[in-house]
Motif scaffolding. Structure first.
Motif, PDB file in Angstrom:
ATOM      1  N   GLY A   1       3.234  -4.338 -12.418  1.00  0.00           N
ATOM      2  CA  GLY A   1       4.505  -3.948 -13.014  1.00  0.00           C
ATOM      3  C   GLY A   1       5.505  -5.090 -13.010  1.00  0.00           C
ATOM      4  O   GLY A   1       5.237  -6.205 -12.565  1.00  0.00           O
ATOM      5  N   GLU A   2       6.707  -4.794 -13.512  1.00  0.00           N
ATOM      6  CA  GLU A   2       7.759  -5.810 -13.597  1.00  0.00           C
ATOM      7  C   GLU A   2       8.646  -5.841 -12.354  1.00  0.00           C
ATOM      8  O   GLU A   2       9.392  -6.800 -12.148  1.00  0.00           O
ATOM      9  N   ARG A   3       8.560  -4.813 -11.523  1.00  0.00           N
ATOM     10  CA  ARG A   3       9.393  -4.777 -10.328  1.00  0.00           C
ATOM     11  C   ARG A   3       8.873  -5.762  -9.304  1.00  0.00           C
ATOM     12  O   ARG A   3       7.675  -6.040  -9.226  1.00  0.00           O
ATOM     13  N   ARG A   4       9.780  -6.297  -8.512  1.00  0.00           N
ATOM     14  CA  ARG A   4       9.427  -7.331  -7.555  1.00  0.00           C
ATOM     15  C   ARG A   4       9.741  -6.877  -6.136  1.00  0.00           C
ATOM     16  O   ARG A   4      10.586  -6.021  -5.905  1.00  0.00           O
ATOM     17  N   GLY A   5       9.068  -7.476  -5.182  1.00  0.00           N
ATOM     18  CA  GLY A   5       9.270  -7.144  -3.775  1.00  0.00           C
ATOM     19  C   GLY A   5       7.993  -7.390  -3.024  1.00  0.00           C
ATOM     20  O   GLY A   5       7.019  -7.947  -3.552  1.00  0.00           O
ATOM     21  N   LEU A   6       7.993  -6.994  -1.773  1.00  0.00           N
ATOM     22  CA  LEU A   6       6.789  -7.058  -0.964  1.00  0.00           C
ATOM     23  C   LEU A   6       6.016  -5.773  -1.230  1.00  0.00           C
ATOM     24  O   LEU A   6       6.425  -4.686  -0.835  1.00  0.00           O
ATOM     25  N   PHE A   7       4.914  -5.873  -1.939  1.00  0.00           N
ATOM     26  CA  PHE A   7       4.161  -4.694  -2.365  1.00  0.00           C
ATOM     27  C   PHE A   7       3.472  -4.069  -1.158  1.00  0.00           C
ATOM     28  O   PHE A   7       2.677  -4.723  -0.474  1.00  0.00           O
ATOM     29  N   THR A   8       3.768  -2.808  -0.926  1.00  0.00           N
ATOM     30  CA  THR A   8       3.315  -2.137   0.297  1.00  0.00           C
ATOM     31  C   THR A   8       2.713  -0.778  -0.027  1.00  0.00           C
ATOM     32  O   THR A   8       3.333   0.040  -0.698  1.00  0.00           O
ATOM     33  N   ALA A   9       1.501  -0.551   0.461  1.00  0.00           N
ATOM     34  CA  ALA A   9       0.867   0.764   0.366  1.00  0.00           C
ATOM     35  C   ALA A   9       0.848   1.383   1.748  1.00  0.00           C
ATOM     36  O   ALA A   9       0.446   0.733   2.719  1.00  0.00           O
ATOM     37  N   ALA A  10       1.297   2.624   1.857  1.00  0.00           N
ATOM     38  CA  ALA A  10       1.386   3.303   3.153  1.00  0.00           C
ATOM     39  C   ALA A  10       0.858   4.722   3.017  1.00  0.00           C
ATOM     40  O   ALA A  10       1.331   5.496   2.179  1.00  0.00           O
ATOM     41  N   ILE A  11      -0.126   5.048   3.844  1.00  0.00           N
ATOM     42  CA  ILE A  11      -0.747   6.366   3.843  1.00  0.00           C
ATOM     43  C   ILE A  11      -0.531   7.022   5.193  1.00  0.00           C
ATOM     44  O   ILE A  11      -0.737   6.375   6.238  1.00  0.00           O
ATOM     45  N   ASP A  12      -0.104   8.273   5.194  1.00  0.00           N
ATOM     46  CA  ASP A  12       0.125   8.996   6.440  1.00  0.00           C
ATOM     47  C   ASP A  12      -1.187   9.153   7.202  1.00  0.00           C
ATOM     48  O   ASP A  12      -2.155   9.711   6.701  1.00  0.00           O
ATOM     49  N   ALA A  13      -1.214   8.629   8.436  1.00  0.00           N
ATOM     50  CA  ALA A  13      -2.399   8.740   9.292  1.00  0.00           C
ATOM     51  C   ALA A  13      -2.192   9.747  10.414  1.00  0.00           C
ATOM     52  O   ALA A  13      -3.020   9.830  11.320  1.00  0.00           O
ATOM     53  N   LYS A  14      -1.077  10.499  10.354  1.00  0.00           N
ATOM     54  CA  LYS A  14      -0.740  11.508  11.359  1.00  0.00           C
ATOM     55  C   LYS A  14      -0.417  10.836  12.696  1.00  0.00           C
ATOM     56  O   LYS A  14      -0.585   9.646  12.885  1.00  0.00           O
ATOM     57  N   HIS A  15       0.082  11.637  13.624  1.00  0.00           N
ATOM     58  CA  HIS A  15       0.399  11.182  14.988  1.00  0.00           C
ATOM     59  C   HIS A  15       1.359   9.993  14.986  1.00  0.00           C
ATOM     60  O   HIS A  15       1.269   9.108  15.845  1.00  0.00           O
ATOM     61  N   GLY A  16       2.282   9.957  14.001  1.00  0.00           N
ATOM     62  CA  GLY A  16       3.274   8.888  13.960  1.00  0.00           C
ATOM     63  C   GLY A  16       2.737   7.543  13.509  1.00  0.00           C
ATOM     64  O   GLY A  16       3.399   6.524  13.702  1.00  0.00           O
TER      65      GLY A  16
END
Length: 227
Positions: A108-123
């Motif tokens: 995409g055209e948006r910029r930043g530090l690309f981060t994928a985050a998936i809930d793994a439970k237990h915080g």
């Protein structure tokens, strides 16, 4: 190349038929669900393939998400993908769930530090982050939110994944510039197909990617002695 893509790694059951060079899948369907992937997947695949002339007979490859994700969901999707590949005599490739969340951010055209985050439970979260030029800031990892934000630094962050809302709230509380790109219950199935088309079948094997040991452990004290 015509690809059947399958995703049952998280809180959705998805499949699509995608042809190389096409802007959109030839057919697709996604059902949000926490449980019931085993019962839903094969009828869903049948509905998707029946929308395209030739169906299974025109497939070149099967792509399936391999994790991180639900142990049960991963087994359902991978088993189905392998069975279809065997029956059709075509390669089956695995696509990492975090990569499938990251891919649309990076194009995409948006910029930043690309981060994928998936809930793994237990915080905890499964997380991967990529900086400018494809630099790996965080490789696919399991960690707490605070540790992830410490490694991510001052931002700006562009976040996708099932834990995007929580990670964003934590980041903003620390004064980090952050934006949510996608908080869907699963990755875009079209991107699973696109990544599957680029994958090397000899390297991207359809086997589970586990970043954490199973919660269930063998109970040594309950074992029956062998005779």
């Amino acid at each position: 190349m015509r690809i059947l893509a399958i995703d049952t790694a998280l809180s959705a059951c998805s499949a699509c038929l995608w042809e190389s060079g096409a802007p959109e899948p030839l057919a697709r369907e996604t059902i949000p669900m926490e449980r019931g992937h085993a019962e839903a997947l094969l009828p869903l695949i049948d509905r998707v393939t029946s929308q395209v002339d030739g169906g299974f007979g025109t497939l070149s490859r099967v792509a399936v998400t391999v994790g991180p994700g639900s142990y049960t969901g991963l087994r359902v999707g991978i088993s189905a993908a392998r069975a279809i590949g065997l029956a059709a005599g075509i390669p089956v490739v695995g696509v990492a769930t975090l990569s499938a969340f990251l891919a649309p951010l990076m194009t995409g055209e948006r910029r930043g530090l690309f981060t994928a985050a998936i809930d793994a439970k237990h915080g905890q979260i499964y997380v991967q982050a990529i900086g400018a030029g494809g630099r790996a800031v965080i490789p696919p990892s399991l960690m707490g939110y605070r540790e992830a934000l410490r490694l991510l630094g001052s931002g700006p962050l562009l976040v996708a994944g099932t834990a995007a809302n929580t990670l964003t709230a934590e980041a903003r509380a620390q004064g980090i510039e952050v934006a949510i790109s996608d908080d869907a219950p699963g990755p875009d199935i079209a991107w699973v197909a696109r990544l599957g088309a680029m994958a090397d079948p000899a390297q991207a094997l359809p086997k589970p990617l586990y970043l954490r040991e199973p919660d269930a452990k063998p109970q040594d004290g309950a074992r029956i002695a062998r005779r």
